[in-house]
Design a protein around this motif. Structure first.
Motif, short mmCIF file in Angstrom:
data_model
loop_
_atom_site.label_atom_id
_atom_site.label_comp_id
_atom_site.label_asym_id
_atom_site.label_seq_id
_atom_site.Cartn_x
_atom_site.Cartn_y
_atom_site.Cartn_z
N THR A 106 -1.27 -51.85 14.90
CA THR A 106 -2.04 -52.80 13.86
C THR A 106 -3.37 -52.74 14.17
OG1 THR A 106 0.03 -54.23 14.04
CG2 THR A 106 -1.94 -54.97 13.29
N ARG A 107 -3.79 -52.79 15.72
CA ARG A 107 -5.12 -52.69 15.80
C ARG A 107 -5.90 -51.46 15.23
NH1 ARG A 107 -8.09 -54.08 21.39
NH2 ARG A 107 -9.98 -53.74 20.94
N ARG A 108 -5.32 -50.23 15.12
CA ARG A 108 -5.51 -48.98 14.49
C ARG A 108 -5.87 -49.43 13.32
NH1 ARG A 108 -5.71 -43.60 15.88
NH2 ARG A 108 -6.62 -42.33 13.84
N MET A 109 -4.78 -49.97 12.61
CA MET A 109 -4.84 -50.10 11.16
C MET A 109 -6.07 -51.09 10.62
SD MET A 109 -3.27 -48.99 8.36
CE MET A 109 -4.49 -49.06 7.34
N VAL A 110 -6.36 -51.94 11.49
CA VAL A 110 -7.46 -52.85 11.06
C VAL A 110 -8.77 -52.08 11.13
CG1 VAL A 110 -8.84 -54.87 11.88
CG2 VAL A 110 -6.30 -55.01 12.03
N ARG A 111 -8.70 -51.15 12.17
CA ARG A 111 -9.84 -50.28 12.26
C ARG A 111 -10.06 -49.42 11.18
NH1 ARG A 111 -13.82 -48.38 16.01
NH2 ARG A 111 -14.26 -46.10 15.64
N THR A 146 -6.58 -60.67 9.90
CA THR A 146 -6.22 -59.35 9.40
C THR A 146 -4.97 -58.66 10.02
OG1 THR A 146 -8.60 -58.98 8.89
CG2 THR A 146 -7.03 -57.10 8.70
N HIS A 147 -5.12 -58.96 11.30
CA HIS A 147 -4.09 -58.31 12.29
C HIS A 147 -2.92 -59.07 12.05
CE1 HIS A 147 -1.70 -57.65 15.96
NE2 HIS A 147 -2.60 -56.74 16.29
N ASP A 148 -3.01 -60.43 11.76
CA ASP A 148 -1.71 -61.15 11.64
C ASP A 148 -0.86 -60.81 10.35
OD1 ASP A 148 -1.99 -62.20 13.89
OD2 ASP A 148 -2.70 -64.20 13.22
N ILE A 149 -2.00 -60.74 9.26
CA ILE A 149 -1.37 -60.32 7.88
C ILE A 149 -0.74 -58.93 7.75
CG2 ILE A 149 -1.89 -59.69 5.39
CD1 ILE A 149 -4.43 -61.93 5.54
N LEU A 150 -1.37 -57.90 8.29
CA LEU A 150 -0.86 -56.73 8.49
C LEU A 150 0.63 -56.64 9.30
CD1 LEU A 150 -3.85 -54.63 9.33
CD2 LEU A 150 -2.63 -54.19 7.25
N GLN A 151 0.59 -57.27 10.34
CA GLN A 151 1.79 -57.44 10.95
C GLN A 151 3.20 -58.02 10.26
OE1 GLN A 151 1.39 -59.00 15.14
NE2 GLN A 151 1.70 -57.05 16.02
N TYR A 152 2.80 -59.00 9.52
CA TYR A 152 3.58 -59.78 8.93
C TYR A 152 4.10 -58.76 7.70
CZ TYR A 152 5.86 -62.83 5.44
OH TYR A 152 6.56 -63.43 4.37
N VAL A 153 3.36 -58.20 6.96
CA VAL A 153 3.74 -57.33 5.84
C VAL A 153 4.60 -56.13 6.39
CG1 VAL A 153 2.99 -55.52 4.28
CG2 VAL A 153 1.67 -57.68 4.46
N ARG A 154 4.12 -55.63 7.68
CA ARG A 154 4.98 -54.72 8.39
C ARG A 154 6.39 -54.90 8.54
NH1 ARG A 154 2.82 -50.45 12.91
NH2 ARG A 154 2.97 -52.40 14.15
N SER A 155 6.44 -56.06 9.21
CA SER A 155 7.61 -56.78 9.53
C SER A 155 8.63 -57.12 8.41
CB SER A 155 7.63 -58.10 10.21
OG SER A 155 8.65 -58.76 10.69
N GLU A 156 8.04 -57.55 7.46
CA GLU A 156 8.85 -57.58 6.03
C GLU A 156 9.35 -56.38 5.35
OE1 GLU A 156 9.73 -60.98 4.41
OE2 GLU A 156 9.46 -61.38 6.44
N PHE A 157 8.38 -55.39 5.57
CA PHE A 157 8.91 -54.20 4.99
C PHE A 157 9.91 -53.53 5.78
CE2 PHE A 157 8.19 -49.66 5.61
CZ PHE A 157 8.59 -49.32 4.10
N GLN A 158 9.83 -53.35 7.13
CA GLN A 158 10.79 -52.85 7.81
C GLN A 158 12.22 -53.70 7.71
OE1 GLN A 158 9.39 -51.83 11.63
NE2 GLN A 158 8.14 -50.12 10.91
N GLU A 159 11.98 -54.86 7.48
CA GLU A 159 13.35 -55.70 7.51
C GLU A 159 14.15 -55.24 6.39
OE1 GLU A 159 14.68 -60.41 7.17
OE2 GLU A 159 12.94 -59.86 8.38
N GLN A 160 13.33 -55.39 5.28
CA GLN A 160 13.76 -54.86 3.84
C GLN A 160 14.52 -53.57 3.77
OE1 GLN A 160 12.07 -56.77 0.26
NE2 GLN A 160 10.83 -58.14 1.77
N ALA A 161 13.62 -52.51 4.31
CA ALA A 161 14.16 -51.27 4.28
C ALA A 161 15.05 -51.10 5.09
CB ALA A 161 12.69 -50.29 4.74
N ALA A 162 15.65 -51.61 6.09
CA ALA A 162 16.70 -51.51 7.08
C ALA A 162 17.83 -52.14 6.32
CB ALA A 162 16.38 -51.91 8.36
N ASP A 163 17.87 -52.83 5.34
CA ASP A 163 18.89 -53.78 4.60
C ASP A 163 19.11 -53.04 3.29
OD1 ASP A 163 20.87 -55.20 3.78
OD2 ASP A 163 19.70 -57.04 3.66
N PRO A 164 20.23 -51.89 3.02
CA PRO A 164 20.56 -51.54 1.68
C PRO A 164 21.05 -52.58 0.84
CG PRO A 164 21.45 -50.26 3.66
CD PRO A 164 20.95 -51.74 4.23
#
Length: 208
Positions: A126-131, A164-182
């Protein structure tokens, strides 16, 4: 407004808010140019004309009143040189409308240039993504110092590093949770050329 680019929309909305006040029509210094009603080629020409007018007036391209300005366009404040490169990268003719849908599509391409698709799949921190975001949009901080990479009197980070860091982490967490659930049945538009046929990325173990 929902762009249809899940899970890009939360970041796209943040960029629009900070860069342009969610205005798809403005150019430099937040002047309304009606860009969403123009074609891409017309926007490019308007950007070039503006630069030429500045030169003819003996006022360097980057001097505007007592500050700076550049040939940026639309909700995501896309520079002239960047817009030209996007037209080539996406195989556009330039005759397409620079409307909301196109501006969103171009912004998604810019996010993926900065490895946002890789970030969603867990490839970078996430730190790299913010940068990475700070390299494309001056309103984002480069790191925990909250300074913009392009800090000057008219280019300052408009959102802090932690939010910024918190928003990115939240979005990725939601994405991975949904992507892992067919059973969720959610398709994410990571294919920017044909978003209607996009498939979910395969998430890896996400670094922090």
């Amino acid at each position: 407004a929902d762009t249809g680019y899940e899970p890009y929309e939360p970041i796209l909305a943040l960029i629009r808010q900070k860069e342009s006040g969610d205005n798809y029509d403005i150019g430099h210094n937040h002047v309304d140019r009606g860009y969403s009603r123009m074609t891409i080629n017309e926007v490019i020409q308007d950007q070039e004309d503006w630069c030429n007018r500045r030169r003819a007036a003996g006022k360097g391209i980057y001097s505007y009143f007592e500050g700076r300005a550049s040939s940026v366009a639309g909700a995501y404040q896309i520079k002239h040189s960047t817009l030209l490169s996007l037209v080539k990268e996406l195989g556009l003719t330039g005759d397409e409308k620079f409307d909301k849908a196109m501006q969103d599509r171009l912004a998604v391409a810019l996010l993926n240039r900065r490895d946002y698709d890789d970030y969603l799949a867990g490839g970078i921190t996430t730190r790299r993504m913010v940068r990475n975001l700070s390299g494309e949009w001056a309103s984002f901080p480069e790191g925990p110092s909250n300074e913009s990479r392009y800090s000057d009197r008219n280019n300052k980070a408009l959102i802090g590093y932690k939010p910024t860091h918190d928003i990115l982490q939240y979005v990725r967490s939601e994405f991975q949770e949904q992507a892992a659930d067919p059973s969720a049945g959610t398709q994410f538009a990571t294919n920017i050329s044909r978003p209607e046929t996009a498939q979910p990325a395969t998430p890896a173990a996400a670094p922090v």
